[in-house]
Write a protein that holds these residues in place. Sequence first.
Motif, short mmCIF file in Angstrom:
data_model
loop_
_atom_site.label_atom_id
_atom_site.label_comp_id
_atom_site.label_asym_id
_atom_site.label_seq_id
_atom_site.Cartn_x
_atom_site.Cartn_y
_atom_site.Cartn_z
N ARG A 6 0.84 -1.20 0.00
CA ARG A 6 0.00 0.00 0.00
C ARG A 6 0.87 1.25 0.00
O ARG A 6 0.61 2.22 -0.72
CB ARG A 6 -0.93 -0.02 1.22
N ILE A 7 1.94 1.24 0.79
CA ILE A 7 2.84 2.40 0.86
C ILE A 7 3.48 2.64 -0.51
O ILE A 7 3.52 3.78 -0.99
CB ILE A 7 3.91 2.18 1.95
N LEU A 11 2.99 5.89 -2.90
CA LEU A 11 4.12 6.68 -3.39
C LEU A 11 4.09 6.82 -4.90
O LEU A 11 4.34 7.90 -5.45
CB LEU A 11 5.45 6.05 -2.95
N LEU A 12 3.78 5.73 -5.60
CA LEU A 12 3.71 5.78 -7.05
C LEU A 12 2.62 6.74 -7.52
O LEU A 12 2.78 7.44 -8.53
CB LEU A 12 3.48 4.38 -7.62
N ILE A 13 1.54 6.80 -6.77
CA ILE A 13 0.44 7.70 -7.11
C ILE A 13 0.80 9.15 -6.74
O ILE A 13 0.74 10.05 -7.58
CB ILE A 13 -0.85 7.28 -6.38
N ASP A 14 1.18 9.36 -5.49
CA ASP A 14 1.37 10.71 -4.97
C ASP A 14 2.65 11.39 -5.46
O ASP A 14 2.66 12.59 -5.74
CB ASP A 14 1.38 10.70 -3.45
N GLN A 15 3.73 10.64 -5.54
CA GLN A 15 5.03 11.24 -5.89
C GLN A 15 5.33 11.19 -7.39
O GLN A 15 6.07 12.03 -7.89
CB GLN A 15 6.17 10.52 -5.14
N PHE A 16 4.78 10.18 -8.07
CA PHE A 16 5.18 9.97 -9.46
C PHE A 16 4.02 10.03 -10.45
O PHE A 16 4.20 9.81 -11.63
CB PHE A 16 5.95 8.65 -9.58
N GLY A 17 2.83 10.35 -9.96
CA GLY A 17 1.70 10.63 -10.83
C GLY A 17 1.04 9.45 -11.53
O GLY A 17 0.30 9.65 -12.48
N LEU A 18 1.29 8.23 -11.06
CA LEU A 18 0.60 7.09 -11.66
C LEU A 18 -0.85 7.08 -11.21
O LEU A 18 -1.17 7.54 -10.12
CB LEU A 18 1.28 5.77 -11.28
N ALA A 19 -1.71 6.55 -12.04
CA ALA A 19 -3.14 6.46 -11.71
C ALA A 19 -3.40 5.23 -10.86
O ALA A 19 -2.91 4.14 -11.17
CB ALA A 19 -3.97 6.40 -12.98
N ALA A 20 -4.15 5.40 -9.79
CA ALA A 20 -4.42 4.30 -8.86
C ALA A 20 -5.01 3.10 -9.56
O ALA A 20 -4.64 1.95 -9.27
CB ALA A 20 -5.36 4.79 -7.74
N GLU A 61 13.28 -2.60 -13.01
CA GLU A 61 12.04 -2.55 -13.78
C GLU A 61 11.35 -3.90 -13.84
O GLU A 61 10.15 -3.98 -14.06
CB GLU A 61 12.31 -2.03 -15.20
N GLY A 62 12.10 -4.99 -13.67
CA GLY A 62 11.53 -6.33 -13.76
C GLY A 62 10.82 -6.80 -12.50
O GLY A 62 10.12 -7.82 -12.53
N LEU A 63 10.99 -6.09 -11.40
CA LEU A 63 10.30 -6.46 -10.16
C LEU A 63 8.84 -6.05 -10.21
O LEU A 63 8.50 -5.02 -10.79
CB LEU A 63 10.93 -5.77 -8.96
N THR A 64 8.01 -6.84 -9.56
CA THR A 64 6.62 -6.42 -9.39
C THR A 64 6.54 -5.49 -8.19
O THR A 64 7.45 -5.44 -7.35
CB THR A 64 5.69 -7.62 -9.16
N VAL A 65 5.44 -4.78 -8.10
CA VAL A 65 5.21 -3.92 -6.95
C VAL A 65 5.24 -4.77 -5.68
O VAL A 65 5.85 -4.38 -4.68
CB VAL A 65 3.87 -3.16 -7.09
N ALA A 73 10.08 -4.39 2.96
CA ALA A 73 9.63 -4.84 4.28
C ALA A 73 10.71 -5.67 4.97
O ALA A 73 10.89 -5.56 6.19
CB ALA A 73 8.33 -5.64 4.15
N ALA A 74 11.43 -6.47 4.20
CA ALA A 74 12.50 -7.30 4.78
C ALA A 74 13.66 -6.45 5.29
O ALA A 74 14.43 -6.90 6.14
CB ALA A 74 13.00 -8.29 3.74
N ARG A 75 13.79 -5.23 4.79
CA ARG A 75 14.89 -4.34 5.18
C ARG A 75 14.52 -3.40 6.32
O ARG A 75 15.37 -2.63 6.77
CB ARG A 75 15.35 -3.51 3.99
#
Length: 86
Positions: A6-7, A11-20, A61-65, A73-75
Amino acid sequence: MNTMTRILTDLLIDQFGLAAEDIRPEMTFEELGVDSLVLTELTVILENEFDLVIEDGELTEGLTVRQAAQLAAARLPAPTTHRGAA
């Protein structure tokens, strides 16, 4: 959707302008049109906001969200317990 997913989505929506409505956890960053520059910026935000370390090139780029959320989360630093004076 777990908390870190969710975080990242927020971030992708708020900081980088992607559509939810365009973001699904199983999508890769490449499918979302997120390039290495955005991933570098995302890494810096995560490191600063959550006091974690992600090595250069770990978010690709090859990783999924979802995979990126699991990596972040592991870090996360281990929670500390405060012991009061006895």
